[in-house]
Design an enzyme around this catalytic site. Structure first.
Site, PDB file in Angstrom:
ATOM      1  N   GLU A  60       0.800  -1.228   0.000  1.00  0.00           N
ATOM      2  CA  GLU A  60       0.000   0.000   0.000  1.00  0.00           C
ATOM      3  C   GLU A  60       0.831   1.276   0.000  1.00  0.00           C
ATOM      4  OE1 GLU A  60      -0.809  -2.634   1.784  1.00  0.00           O
ATOM      5  OE2 GLU A  60      -2.865  -3.101   1.237  1.00  0.00           O
ATOM      6  N   HIS A  65     -10.382  -4.164  10.568  1.00  0.00           N
ATOM      7  CA  HIS A  65     -10.986  -4.096   9.233  1.00  0.00           C
ATOM      8  C   HIS A  65     -12.301  -3.326   9.221  1.00  0.00           C
ATOM      9  CE1 HIS A  65      -8.082  -7.264   8.550  1.00  0.00           C
ATOM     10  NE2 HIS A  65      -8.388  -7.322   7.262  1.00  0.00           N
TER      11      HIS A  65
END
Ligand SMILES: Cc1ncc(C[n+]2csc(CCOP(=O)(O)OP(=O)(O)O)c2C)c(N)n1
Ligand SMILES: [Mg+2]
Lengths: 328, 343
Positions: B75, B144
């Site tokens: 990322e 998450h």
């Protein structure tokens, strides 16, 4: 064996290196006078690296580096006035005084900064290379970092993507042996930075960054490789910074002798001057012309940086967002 | 009011269709990729797998591997690479599998994408879209499930969008892709499969960024929400109506720049406001709402601004605890009644 330079090439390279040195010496003075503030990272000692690399670049190529960026900008042919005026925080600076020493850019010269976050410029450089490839403009991106930056994780994320996608990027590691006060011996296990692309099959070489012609030759090999579609290349330059990390660093972590040793035996400008007079038989008088021209250029930059006004207070709230493009 | 009875879609547009948010987002990207060669999509699993949540379904087949790029799991690296590509003249759409993972990349989003225009005195625009699901999905625990709206909305130099309906998702994503600035586009996994009948098929139809939408008119209390919470607010408004309270529901749609004008106008009418979001309360969108109302609508307030937020805890996994940690219709109804002094 690096090829011999023509007199003209040599004089230009000498001029470019000297400009950086004299510019930085003046910046140091202005800092002492309080005209430049904050962080100011001088490039003195490392001049051959950027000048050598720049000499092989083509007009579409892009350059990106970290905060020790004055030398890169001058090598890219950015106007010394605009650079110095940015250092003094004036409206005539490349970023209108809003970026400062670490954050300057020139779209016109394809110089993409000037980045204050150690290592962040490296994936951005891979992105510039991605754009070169996407647009098929045969451009190469030169993405420079220090030995300290070389330990950032995003550098390796970038190596992986660049190798995976065959991006035309040359990673340049300017190993000046210190990241602030930490020597490479204390920061890096196995400090062969040039070899760290091996796992991805990225070729790398270590080059004496104090010897202009060696830098030029290596930069030519690296850019040829990247430009021909073979993907990234790593060049590690062995170099040295004479001054502290920034203006506020007295550099107590190394001995005076260590610094003197480099200045006396390895100085890139002295060495090149000798090469010019002894090998290329360039006359002292010709060199003197350049010395004078450089001095004048730098003094003009200093004058401009003092007289250019501070940015208008209204500039506080400009350049935050780009004007809306027409939606439809 | 159904989604297609809207003042901002011309009623002459007879092409409105019903699509899921997922399909609408895909269509939005595809239309912009057709329109502009420099637009490309990159992210983990976006190409051959057709997207972790199938948002990019079919794009690889349609546009090829040059423009739909599977990245490694990296990322920080690919966000930075996207920024560089944007500096280099392209228009990247960078997908995060969820915005929780954008924490790996937040340095590039803020320090590189958002600030560089300013630091360059206006030379260096960064036309990039960071998009992906944001906020709680279902039973995926603390790492998450978070909503990052307030984190990104904090930052000058970014635009932050978080749509609710499929039509908005498409028209705002198209606007984001065309925008010359870095845009954070916060989607919601639970909304991906939901259908809305408000999707324009006109490839030239885009919505302006920074404009809220009054999804339900009412005179008694203003409810502000974005993304999936708009649905909860609308449900709460139905319940409140049964008790004789007419709630006005504002879908913020864009969080930065926030459409303060629309909110203030509503509060001038209702004199009461409840801000709803699923993120943590401290320094959240609701805190900002309270401050803005003090600054812009103080004299019109008949009750303190109330916030309905997620609980101030990492998201728990257990079903009952997760339910307790998220704003529910009941808590919105309660807060609305409280500011109406009807509890
Ligand atoms: C992410 C990040 N961490 C730390 C710093 C502070 N810092 C600035 S320069 C520097 C040393 C970097 O050394 P090197 O990469 O070798 O470059 P050099 O200064 O020698 O050119 C540090 C630690 C920073 N600017 N950014
Ligand atoms: Mg160093």
């Amino acid at each position: 064996m690096p090829k011999l330079l023509t007199q003209k090439e040599a004089l230009k390279a000498y001029r470019d290196m000297l400009l950086i040195r004299r510019f930085e010496e003046r910046a140091s003075q202005l800092y002492g006078m309080g005209l430049i503030a904050g962080f100011c990272h001088l490039y003195i000692g490392q001049e051959a690296v950027v000048v050598g690399i720049q000499s092989v670049l083509k007009s579409q190529d892009t350059v990106i580096t970290a905060y020790r960026d004055h030398g890169h900008m001058l090598a890219c042919d950015m106007d010394p006035k605009g650079v110095m005026a940015e250092l003094t925080g004036r409206s005539g600076g490349y970023s209108k005084g809003k970026g400062g020493s670490m954050h300057m850019f020139s779209r016109e010269k394809n110089f993409f900064g000037g980045h204050g976050i150690v290592g962040a410029q490296i994936p951005i450089g891979a992105g510039l290379a991605f754009a070169h490839k996407y647009k098929e403009d045969k451009g190469v991106c030169i993405a420079s970092m220090g030995d300290g930056a070389s330990n950032q994780g995003q550098v390796y994320e970038s190596y992986n993507m660049a190798a995976l996608w065959g991006l035309p990027v040359v990673y340049v590691i300017e190993n000046n042996h210190y990241g602030m006060g930490t020597s490479v011996e204390r920061s890096s296990a196995g400090p062969n930075y040039y070899g760290r692309g091996q796992g991805w099959g990225i070729p790398g070489e270590k080059v004496d960054g104090m010897r202009l012609m060696e830098v030029m030759a290596a930069a030519q090999r690296a850019t040829d490789h990247a430009r021909s579609g073979k993907g990234p290349y790593i060049l590690e330059f062995d170099t040295y910074r004479y001054r502290g990390h920034s203006m506020s660093d007295p550099a107590k972590y190394r001995s005076k002798e260590e610094v003197e040793e480099v200045k006396i035996h390895r100085d890139p400008i002295d060495y090149f001057r000798t090469y010019m007079t002894e090998t290329l038989k360039i006359k002292e008088a010709q060199i003197k012309v350049i010395d004078d021209e450089v001095k004048k250029t730098v003094l003009e930059a200093v004058e401009f940086s003092k007289t250019s006004p501070e940015p208008d207070p209204s500039e506080l709230y400009t350049d935050i967002l780009k004007e809306e493009a027409p939606l439809q | 009011m159904t989604a297609n009875q809207r003042e901002d879609i011309p009623m002459t547009d007879s092409s409105l269709v019903t699509l899921t948010v997922r399909e609408a987002l895909r269509d939005g990207m595809a239309e912009e990729m057709i329109r502009d060669e420099s637009v490309f999509l990159m992210g983990e699993e976006v190409a051959e797998y057709n997207g972790a949540y199938k948002v990019s379904q079919g794009l690889l087949d349609q546009f090829g591997a040059k423009r739909v790029v599977d990245t490694p799991i990296t990322e920080h690296g690919f966000a930075g690479l996207g920024v560089g590509a944007a500096f280099g003249g392209l228009r990247p759409i960078v997908e995060f599998m969820t915005f929780n993972f954008s924490m790996q990349a937040i340095d590039q989003i803020i320090n590189s994408a958002a600030k560089t225009l300013y630091m360059s005195g206006g030379q260096m625009g960064c036309p990039i879209v960071f998009r992906g699901p944001n906020g709680a999905a279902s039973r995926v625990g603390a790492q998450h499930s978070h909503c990052y709206a307030s984190w990104y909305a904090h930052c000058p130099g970014l635009k932050v969008i978080s749509p609710y309906s499929a039509g908005d998702a498409k028209a705002l994503l198209k606007a984001a892709i065309r925008d010359p600035n870095p845009v954070v586009f916060l989607e919601n996994e639970l909304l991906y499969g939901r259908s809305f009948d408000d999707v324009s098929q006109d490839p030239d139809y885009v919505l302006p960024i920074g404009k809220a939408l009054i999804r339900r008119e009412g005179k008694d209390v203003t409810l502000t929400a974005f993304s999936i919470m708009v649905g909860k607010a609308l449900e709460a408004a139905d319940r409140l109506a049964e008790e004789g309270i007419e709630a006005e529901v504002i879908d913020l749609r864009t969080l930065r720049p926030l459409d303060v004008e629309t909110i203030v106008e509503s509060v001038m009418k209702t004199n009461r406001i409840v801000s709803i979001e699923e993120s943590w309360p401290f320094a959240g969108i609701g805190s900002e709402m309270a401050a803005l109302m003090m600054e812009h609508a103080f004299d019109y307030l008949d009750a303190p601004v109330l916030r309905v937020t997620g609980a101030d805890v990492p998201m728990p996994y257990a079903a009952n605890l997760e339910h307790l940690a998220l704003p529910q219709v009941e808590s919105i109804v309660e807060a609305a009644k409280a500011v109406c002094y009807r509890s």
